[in-house]
Design a protein around this motif. Structure first.
Motif, short mmCIF file in Angstrom:
data_model
loop_
_atom_site.label_atom_id
_atom_site.label_comp_id
_atom_site.label_asym_id
_atom_site.label_seq_id
_atom_site.Cartn_x
_atom_site.Cartn_y
_atom_site.Cartn_z
N LEU A 101 -5.49 -0.41 -3.16
CA LEU A 101 -4.76 -1.64 -3.49
C LEU A 101 -5.73 -2.76 -3.87
N ALA A 108 0.83 -1.21 0.00
CA ALA A 108 0.00 0.00 0.00
C ALA A 108 0.86 1.25 0.00
N SER A 113 2.73 1.67 -3.41
CA SER A 113 1.88 1.93 -4.58
C SER A 113 1.17 3.28 -4.54
#
Length: 318
Positions: A307, A51, A54
């Motif tokens: 995510l 998480a 990204s």
């Protein structure tokens, strides 16, 4: 001590771990329980790392260190639990001499890294709250990488030195360790040779791994408290403290469990008590880390939702 009661370290084939019940009817329950906790720990911390990596919004010093803390927790738990699960599954409670040394090295390394990362994260919160105008300079990407590198060096070198010093120790014929992993204190109790240097190393590592990071954390939060209580509005004070809540919870859990073992009088020590404490700071606390940092953190909830593709479905940000 006579030669008959001494076994040279080169002849030691392994040790016997006595951390849990060896009754056959309890083994499936223990295996399922610890396998479940281990999988939750690995998956939960991996999700935190994914998480953060990204979501560009989380590319900040606080989340950079949180991602490294999650990685450290995965490695810390993996240093002992898979071997314990294998022992439960095979009903063989032995660990070879070389496996024991390797396990000890990684436990000392990642356990120490946990301590230093918690201290660095406390410093990050201190700079963010007490010196916000200098935050971008004091916590630049280069300095964050340098602090992380220093944490690795300060934990690897003592752990390696302590492990190498153990290779010089001669062990007695009795080789039962009253824990589920190669506890360094328990290992030294089995020694039949001079261990004064090893004991000195443990004291030094204790000061480095526990006292120094803990004092840095206490000092950081003392300065944070002084700054926060100087804020006139209650809303401002709550907002400032809320950014520290998750980290402070982890600090209290981690150091509380360690101090419960190492600061209690020796007369209160028992194999069962130390095994339970080890489960707390080596298994349960790393497992709780993803929940503590995500359940009350809106940014982390949103990143985890992205995510999975739907923030409203999985982690609604109220």
């Amino acid at each position: 001590m006579g030669k008959a009661s001494r076994v040279n370290q080169t002849a030691v084939s392994g040790f016997h771990l006595l951390g849990f019940s060896e009754q056959p009817e309890q083994q499936p329950l223990l295996f399922g329980l610890f396998l479940g906790m281990y999988l939750v720990t690995v998956v939960g911390n991996l999700l935190i790392i994914l998480a953060i990596s990204s979501d560009p919004y989380l590319h900040t010093p606080m989340y950079f260190f949180l991602a490294n803390l999650s990685l450290t927790d995965i490695c810390f738990t993996s240093a002992s639990i898979p071997k314990m699960l294998a022992n439960i599954h095979t009903q063989s409670w032995t660990i070879s001499y070389s496996e024991c040394l390797v396990q000890l090295y990684f436990i000392l390394t990642f356990g120490g890294l946990d301590n230093f990362l918690l201290a660095v994260m406390a410093y990050d919160r201190y700079v963010a709250i007490c010196q916000p105008l200098y935050y971008s300079t004091a916590m630049s990407p280069q300095l964050c990488a340098l602090m992380l590198g220093m944490c690795w060096v300060l934990t690897n070198l003592p752990a390696l030195l302590h492990t190498l010093l153990l290779t010089r120790v001669a062990f007695c014929a009795h080789k039962a360790i009253p824990n589920f992993y190669c506890d360094p204190r328990a290992l030294l109790k089995l020694a039949c040779s001079d261990i004064r240097i090893n004991e000195l190393m443990i004291i030094t590592m204790g000061l480095m791994f526990l006292t120094t990071p803990f004092m840095l954390i206490v000092l950081s939060y003392a300065r944070i408290s002084c700054s926060v209580f100087g804020i006139s509005s209650s809303g401002g004070r709550w907002k400032a403290f809320s950014t520290c809540g998750s980290h402070l919870t982890m600090v209290l859990l981690f150091y509380g469990s360690l101090m419960g073992v190492y600061l209690l009088p020796p007369s209160t020590h028992s194999a069962e008590r130390e095994s339970r404490a080890a489960i707390l700071y080596m298994v349960i606390i790393p497992m709780l880390n993803p929940f503590i940092y995500s359940l009350r953190n809106r940014d982390m909830k949103a990143a985890l939702g992205k995510l999975f593709g739907s923030s409203k479905t999985f982690f609604p940000c109220q």
